[in-house]
Scaffold this active site. Structure first.
Site, PDB file in Angstrom:
ATOM      1  N   GLY A  14       3.274   2.727   1.068  1.00  0.00           N
ATOM      2  CA  GLY A  14       4.643   2.193   1.071  1.00  0.00           C
ATOM      3  C   GLY A  14       5.728   3.188   0.731  1.00  0.00           C
ATOM      4  N   ASN A  16       7.559   4.798   2.951  1.00  0.00           N
ATOM      5  CA  ASN A  16       8.688   4.459   3.834  1.00  0.00           C
ATOM      6  C   ASN A  16       9.372   3.171   3.371  1.00  0.00           C
ATOM      7  OD1 ASN A  16       9.117   6.340   6.229  1.00  0.00           O
ATOM      8  ND2 ASN A  16       6.875   6.154   6.128  1.00  0.00           N
ATOM      9  N   ARG A  67      -6.796 -12.806  15.913  1.00  0.00           N
ATOM     10  CA  ARG A  67      -5.481 -12.184  15.764  1.00  0.00           C
ATOM     11  C   ARG A  67      -4.325 -13.169  15.934  1.00  0.00           C
ATOM     12  NH1 ARG A  67      -4.405  -6.583  18.482  1.00  0.00           N
ATOM     13  NH2 ARG A  67      -6.061  -7.019  19.964  1.00  0.00           N
ATOM     14  N   MET A  92      -1.278  -1.222   9.435  1.00  0.00           N
ATOM     15  CA  MET A  92      -2.415  -0.661  10.160  1.00  0.00           C
ATOM     16  C   MET A  92      -3.171  -1.683  11.017  1.00  0.00           C
ATOM     17  SD  MET A  92      -2.033   2.432   9.420  1.00  0.00           S
ATOM     18  CE  MET A  92      -3.526   3.250   9.974  1.00  0.00           C
ATOM     19  N   LEU A  95      -0.957  -5.214  17.036  1.00  0.00           N
ATOM     20  CA  LEU A  95      -0.335  -6.529  17.235  1.00  0.00           C
ATOM     21  C   LEU A  95      -0.474  -6.939  18.690  1.00  0.00           C
ATOM     22  CD1 LEU A  95       2.768  -5.733  15.037  1.00  0.00           C
ATOM     23  CD2 LEU A  95       0.975  -7.415  14.504  1.00  0.00           C
ATOM     24  N   ASN A 109       9.114   0.352  14.494  1.00  0.00           N
ATOM     25  CA  ASN A 109       7.968   1.010  13.850  1.00  0.00           C
ATOM     26  C   ASN A 109       8.335   2.462  13.590  1.00  0.00           C
ATOM     27  OD1 ASN A 109       5.157   1.466  13.081  1.00  0.00           O
ATOM     28  ND2 ASN A 109       4.891   2.467  15.076  1.00  0.00           N
ATOM     29  N   HIS A 111       6.535   6.301  13.383  1.00  0.00           N
ATOM     30  CA  HIS A 111       5.311   7.023  13.756  1.00  0.00           C
ATOM     31  C   HIS A 111       5.505   8.509  13.459  1.00  0.00           C
ATOM     32  CE1 HIS A 111       1.623   7.851  15.925  1.00  0.00           C
ATOM     33  NE2 HIS A 111       2.258   8.863  16.498  1.00  0.00           N
ATOM     34  N   ASP A 147       2.298   2.465  19.935  1.00  0.00           N
ATOM     35  CA  ASP A 147       3.233   3.588  19.801  1.00  0.00           C
ATOM     36  C   ASP A 147       4.106   3.795  21.039  1.00  0.00           C
ATOM     37  OD1 ASP A 147       2.267   4.025  17.217  1.00  0.00           O
ATOM     38  OD2 ASP A 147       0.683   5.350  17.927  1.00  0.00           O
TER      39      ASP A 147
HETATM   40  C1  GRF Z   1       3.627   7.066   7.762  1.00  0.00           C
HETATM   41  O1  GRF Z   1       3.270   8.392   8.070  1.00  0.00           O
HETATM   42  C2  GRF Z   1       4.078   6.343   9.001  1.00  0.00           C
HETATM   43  O2  GRF Z   1       4.739   7.172   9.938  1.00  0.00           O
HETATM   44  C3  GRF Z   1       2.776   5.856   9.595  1.00  0.00           C
HETATM   45  O3  GRF Z   1       2.007   5.492   8.470  1.00  0.00           O
HETATM   46  C4  GRF Z   1       2.423   6.233   7.333  1.00  0.00           C
HETATM   47  C5  GRF Z   1       2.788   5.236   6.265  1.00  0.00           C
HETATM   48  O4  GRF Z   1       3.068   5.855   5.040  1.00  0.00           O
HETATM   49  N1  GRF Z   1       3.000   4.783  10.537  1.00  0.00           N
HETATM   50  P1  GRF Z   1       3.728   5.007   3.888  1.00  0.00           P
HETATM   51  O5  GRF Z   1       2.822   3.815   3.614  1.00  0.00           O
HETATM   52  O6  GRF Z   1       5.091   4.581   4.345  1.00  0.00           O
HETATM   53  O7  GRF Z   1       3.796   5.930   2.705  1.00  0.00           O
END
Ligand code: GRF
Length: 221
Positions: A14, A16, A67, A92, A95, A109, A111, A147
């Site tokens: 978490g 981000n 799902r 992770m 969807l 999202n 990436h 993606d």
């Molecule tokens: C990040 O590198 C994001 O780009 C990818 O998963 C990672 C998540 O990291 N989709 P965090 O949980 O936000 O630390």
């Protein structure tokens, strides 16, 4: 003006999410986090949300029969908090088209590569193996293919000789923490609109002129 209500979907650390929490702590930020949902209990991201006083929910994919049932529970939790924009932040689970279409142009999202290059996992290893001289990260609207989708913001950094997946990943992550709040801000302010496969971003003239002059060369020579 009312702030756009976000639902952040996570599966782990978490960081981000934390960048979004920190951005939204400013009352001038045009969005607020209404709920954080994890598909895994006891992850660090849930603790970060709780520390910030944000409602959390665990929607465990293993507790649902397939799902579509899992995703119905996600939408139910998002709707319960009047979420208007879903932010995937290290979520992770793949969807289905049904879920993605339901939230079309209301789900983004992040990436850790410059899409459309290096979709999928282990991006930094593959970037290093490929020999490209730049990498970075992307915030994009989500489509059913993994993606894929209209790109809102990208941040680019040079790949340095001597980089390891960890050193490169750490520099990319620092940029992720800058571009995710920026992308949310642009969407929340109505300055990022999906047009076909692209996103048109309204930029002040000065910023546009500066961007038009920007060149980064690696190696610099
Ligand atoms: C990040 O590198 C994001 O780009 C990818 O998963 C990672 C998540 O990291 N989709 P965090 O949980 O936000 O630390």
């Amino acid at each position: 003006m009312a702030r756009l209500k976000l639902g952040v979907l996570i599966s782990g650390r978490g960081s981000n999410l934390q960048a979004l929490i920190d951005a939204a702590a400013d009352p001038a930020f045009p969005a607020q986090i209404a709920v954080v949902i994890s598909n895994i209990a006891d992850v660090q991201g849930l603790a970060r949300a709780q520390a910030a006083g944000i409602p959390t929910a665990v929607v465990d994919h293993k507790a649902h029969d397939g799902r579509p049932a899992f995703e119905s529970a996600l939408t139910e939790a998002l709707d319960a908090h009047q979420v208007r924009l879903v932010c995937l932040a290290g979520f992770m689970r793949l969807l289905t088209k049904g879920f993605v279409d339901h939230w079309r142009d209301r789900i983004i999202n992040i990436h850790p590569s410059l899409l459309p290059a290096f979709k999928g996992l282990n991006t930094h290893e593959r970037v290093l193996d490929s020999g490209v001289k730049f990498t970075g990260c992307t915030v994009h609207f989500v489509r059913a293919e993994m993606d894929e989708g209209p790109i809102v913001v990208q941040g680019a950094i040079p790949v340095l000789s001597g980089d390891t997946p960890d050193s490169l990943g750490a520099r990319v992550l620092a940029v992720e923490h800058r571009i995710y709040p920026l992308a949310v801000k642009l969407v929340a302010e109505g300055r990022a609109r999906v047009v076909g496969n692209a996103v048109r971003v309204d930029m002040p003239d000065g910023d546009h002129d500066t961007a038009a002059q920007t060149v980064v060369i690696n190696p610099a020579g």
